[in-house]
Design a protein around this motif. Sequence first.
Motif, PDB file in Angstrom:
ATOM      1  N   ASN A  42       0.816  -1.210   0.000  1.00  0.00           N
ATOM      2  CA  ASN A  42       0.000   0.000   0.000  1.00  0.00           C
ATOM      3  C   ASN A  42       0.852   1.264   0.000  1.00  0.00           C
ATOM      4  OD1 ASN A  42      -3.194  -0.370   0.221  1.00  0.00           O
ATOM      5  ND2 ASN A  42      -2.164  -2.200   0.981  1.00  0.00           N
ATOM      6  N   PHE A  43       2.077   1.165   0.526  1.00  0.00           N
ATOM      7  CA  PHE A  43       3.002   2.304   0.397  1.00  0.00           C
ATOM      8  C   PHE A  43       3.516   2.420  -1.036  1.00  0.00           C
ATOM      9  CE2 PHE A  43       3.054   1.996   5.017  1.00  0.00           C
ATOM     10  CZ  PHE A  43       3.063   3.331   5.379  1.00  0.00           C
ATOM     11  N   TRP A  44       3.804   1.271  -1.667  1.00  0.00           N
ATOM     12  CA  TRP A  44       4.240   1.353  -3.069  1.00  0.00           C
ATOM     13  C   TRP A  44       3.115   1.911  -3.940  1.00  0.00           C
ATOM     14  CZ3 TRP A  44       6.908  -3.627  -1.511  1.00  0.00           C
ATOM     15  CH2 TRP A  44       8.307  -3.462  -1.431  1.00  0.00           C
ATOM     16  N   MET A  45       1.879   1.511  -3.654  1.00  0.00           N
ATOM     17  CA  MET A  45       0.765   2.058  -4.437  1.00  0.00           C
ATOM     18  C   MET A  45       0.613   3.547  -4.195  1.00  0.00           C
ATOM     19  SD  MET A  45      -2.146  -0.907  -4.672  1.00  0.00           S
ATOM     20  CE  MET A  45      -2.065  -1.506  -3.001  1.00  0.00           C
ATOM     21  N   SER A  46       0.800   3.963  -2.942  1.00  0.00           N
ATOM     22  CA  SER A  46       0.761   5.392  -2.655  1.00  0.00           C
ATOM     23  C   SER A  46       1.829   6.109  -3.478  1.00  0.00           C
ATOM     24  CB  SER A  46       0.984   5.631  -1.154  1.00  0.00           C
ATOM     25  OG  SER A  46       1.069   7.021  -0.888  1.00  0.00           O
ATOM     26  N   LEU A  63       8.100   8.163   0.797  1.00  0.00           N
ATOM     27  CA  LEU A  63       7.384   6.882   0.773  1.00  0.00           C
ATOM     28  C   LEU A  63       8.342   5.701   0.591  1.00  0.00           C
ATOM     29  CD1 LEU A  63       4.275   8.053  -1.261  1.00  0.00           C
ATOM     30  CD2 LEU A  63       4.231   7.116   1.082  1.00  0.00           C
ATOM     31  N   LEU A  64       9.294   5.845  -0.327  1.00  0.00           N
ATOM     32  CA  LEU A  64      10.247   4.744  -0.523  1.00  0.00           C
ATOM     33  C   LEU A  64      11.123   4.557   0.716  1.00  0.00           C
ATOM     34  CD1 LEU A  64      11.374   5.058  -4.263  1.00  0.00           C
ATOM     35  CD2 LEU A  64       9.452   3.785  -3.273  1.00  0.00           C
ATOM     36  N   ALA A 106      -8.464   4.270  -2.503  1.00  0.00           N
ATOM     37  CA  ALA A 106      -8.658   5.682  -2.803  1.00  0.00           C
ATOM     38  C   ALA A 106      -7.445   6.305  -3.474  1.00  0.00           C
ATOM     39  CB  ALA A 106      -8.999   6.441  -1.514  1.00  0.00           C
ATOM     40  N   ASP A 107      -6.242   5.779  -3.181  1.00  0.00           N
ATOM     41  CA  ASP A 107      -5.028   6.338  -3.781  1.00  0.00           C
ATOM     42  C   ASP A 107      -5.207   6.492  -5.291  1.00  0.00           C
ATOM     43  OD1 ASP A 107      -2.791   5.439  -1.390  1.00  0.00           O
ATOM     44  OD2 ASP A 107      -4.609   4.252  -1.602  1.00  0.00           O
ATOM     45  N   PHE A 108      -5.710   5.444  -5.916  1.00  0.00           N
ATOM     46  CA  PHE A 108      -5.942   5.509  -7.368  1.00  0.00           C
ATOM     47  C   PHE A 108      -7.340   6.024  -7.700  1.00  0.00           C
ATOM     48  CE2 PHE A 108      -2.759   1.915  -7.175  1.00  0.00           C
ATOM     49  CZ  PHE A 108      -1.702   2.640  -7.676  1.00  0.00           C
TER      50      PHE A 108
END
Lengths: 423, 423
Positions: free
Chosen positions: A272-276, A296-297, A372-374
């Motif tokens: 979910n962090f990578w998607m963010s 984020l990374l 929701a990110d996307f």
Amino acid sequence: MDSYKDFLALNVATLAGRLKNLAILQEQIGIDHKAWQVREVGDGNLNLVFIVEGPKGAAVVKQALPYVRLVGDSWPLPLKRSFFEHHALTRQSQRDLGMTPKIFSFDEEQAIIIMEYLTPHVILRRALIEGRKIPDLPNKLGCFLARTLFRGSDLCMETKLRKADLALFSDNVALCDITETLVFSDPYYDAKLNRHTAPQLDGIVGQLRTDRDLKVAAQRLKHIFANMPETLIHGDLHTGSVMVTDHDVRVIDPEFAFYGPMAFDVGMLLANFWMSYFSQRGHEGPTPRDSMRRYLLKTIVQIWNIFRAEFSRLWHSERTGILYQRQLFEDQNDALGSAQALDQFLHGIWVDMLGFAGVEMHRRILGLAHNADFELITDPDMRAACETKALKLGRHLAVNRAQIHSMAEINALAERLETEIVR
Amino acid sequence: MDSYKDFLALNVATLAGRLKNLAILQEQIGIDHKAWQVREVGDGNLNLVFIVEGPKGAAVVKQALPYVRLVGDSWPLPLKRSFFEHHALTRQSQRDLGMTPKIFSFDEEQAIIIMEYLTPHVILRRALIEGRKIPDLPNKLGCFLARTLFRGSDLCMETKLRKADLALFSDNVALCDITETLVFSDPYYDAKLNRHTAPQLDGIVGQLRTDRDLKVAAQRLKHIFANMPETLIHGDLHTGSVMVTDHDVRVIDPEFAFYGPMAFDVGMLLANFWMSYFSQRGHEGPTPRDSMRRYLLKTIVQIWNIFRAEFSRLWHSERTGILYQRQLFEDQNDALGSAQALDQFLHGIWVDMLGFAGVEMHRRILGLAHNADFELITDPDMRAACETKALKLGRHLAVNRAQIHSMAEINALAERLETEIVR
């Protein structure tokens, strides 16, 4: 289901009247229930959530519904998930004090959990979409993962108690079925509940569904998910299950909890962090989000490193269970044997965690439950461009997980995907 | 334990009087219980076993005792193991018809199972010690393994039923504890209940207990044993749990049954054939056992091949569970995807099976429960020489299991160990 035969859903009008006699609520909110202010705030997929406020304070009232809120009463879902959520919260609070909301009361028949109102907390996913950086997040989440996963396992717990608890949670069949179906299978064929950004993603979706290595990998991961009850896992630990302020981090909503593989919670969270990361471009506006992307990374690296460090600390200090007993290692002056075993154990979590991260990224873009990110990216071309990068990273992780050596390597790939056209 | 408060152990004098009113026994043995002849034949480690014969026929009466028969009442053991044995026999008979004794009745409170008297069957271990070759053995055992393991798993069963059954068997804690302790840990340190042929084996025992890779491997296998409930396994499937004639093969005594890894039953069974192989020298007498040794190695190859073939057949014909669903493979015209997944699945069983075989060979020589194959060799020098070979093969399998490619390779090593001095 007999114990739920008198179940009645709460609503804003009836809540105060129905709960007015609960001493703990009177104490928390105020004795005069007519002064209670009730609002419904649930935006999750499954339940009713109310905030009740009064002169003395506030509380959250969460009630399960006998069906999936997102889909409607065509998809029934046992109220007993509330029972599992309550038991999971109890255990998590023992294993990592202060990381879950305080529980005030639990009514099994009405599937109602009353708990601490977290304020001014917001859902971590929303904060990340807004570009907020949360202090101390990696530390809190890394330790939460290590402590809950280690302390609920045969590395630490008395086996007899773990097996009894496993039996208790093994009845959480319906929620496991959701994960088994929606995460591990539906995204990889033309399942009824799927949806994706179309037609932009049609091409890559077709590729992924004919990708033999990916499908076999996803099914192997499903095998591990369903058949490896190492510990009590949260079961749905994405950034929507974390609430934050600049000074606090809490983990909520463990109704998917069951005895499963340690790597699942870790992988789902990091995915979910990578998607963010990949979604930031869609929320960028006039101010570039480069710093947020770096954050984020870095957060992913830190969560993993802190998880490893805390897990290792517990390995050395609380390894009281039946696995890798001290009698065979430390007590025989073989500290390196214990270190070798720890390295292998963590390597196993690493490999499986990457796989779970990969399929989590796929199902959030191809399956029923998007994030929701996307979803909040209104331009479908932009959304599809962001989603494509996540789909590619997910495929890479799921298929190549046993040959990936470091977070640095993965994050370098994420950066290439973000800045170049990588096929 | 409340349901067992009226438990009373049977004996030769009281058995007929206590069981005389059971219609099924009257039918099987004869109405006049005074004509029943009762003898105690139990030579296992845990239970009372009687044969009751009369004018019409015979039956076996097996009763659990509240302690370990081999050790005495200093080691209490729940009577409920009888309940698990009964349930395991019921399931195994559904999954591979005719491979278990018929059950006539079960009395939970008295922990008594009454079942078919198998005659002229003998325990397979004894037959092998005598140098007997049993026709059709690999076919029967290979199919039994494949059918019971496949049909009790998420490859085939409805998951909801498997999880409920897992919860039922998760209470078989005490018998799992025996395996967890005696198989995976005790042999690798100076545990109280251990014994070995001394002083002849002292040297190699010391080596094995300081062998870091071996200890880590054994603990990894314990992790898999305790945390991978793929299917209902027999749990104690050695050559002493198989009864044979020249025309029949039956599997008995599944009181250790629980949901565990498929590879455990396979590995334990094959380990006992390898131990039989290495023990033949000690039973050789004037007639060399070369042909028997060839037979044993060939039997191992055949059991594994038949297991693979039958498992593959079931994979293609009965894969109705949640794992590796046809929707993702065959239904997408991707038969090779299904074949790829099957290869990976069987490879996983292969690797773990070799590990379980390795530790089984160690615990039978270094732990509490030795086997007659070696124990009946009266010359301690000869016994130690046979045992040493098995210990070495066990170490090789447990540590190198992920790099071993074929049975031919293992059997060639076994032959070298048998004929040369291999360090």
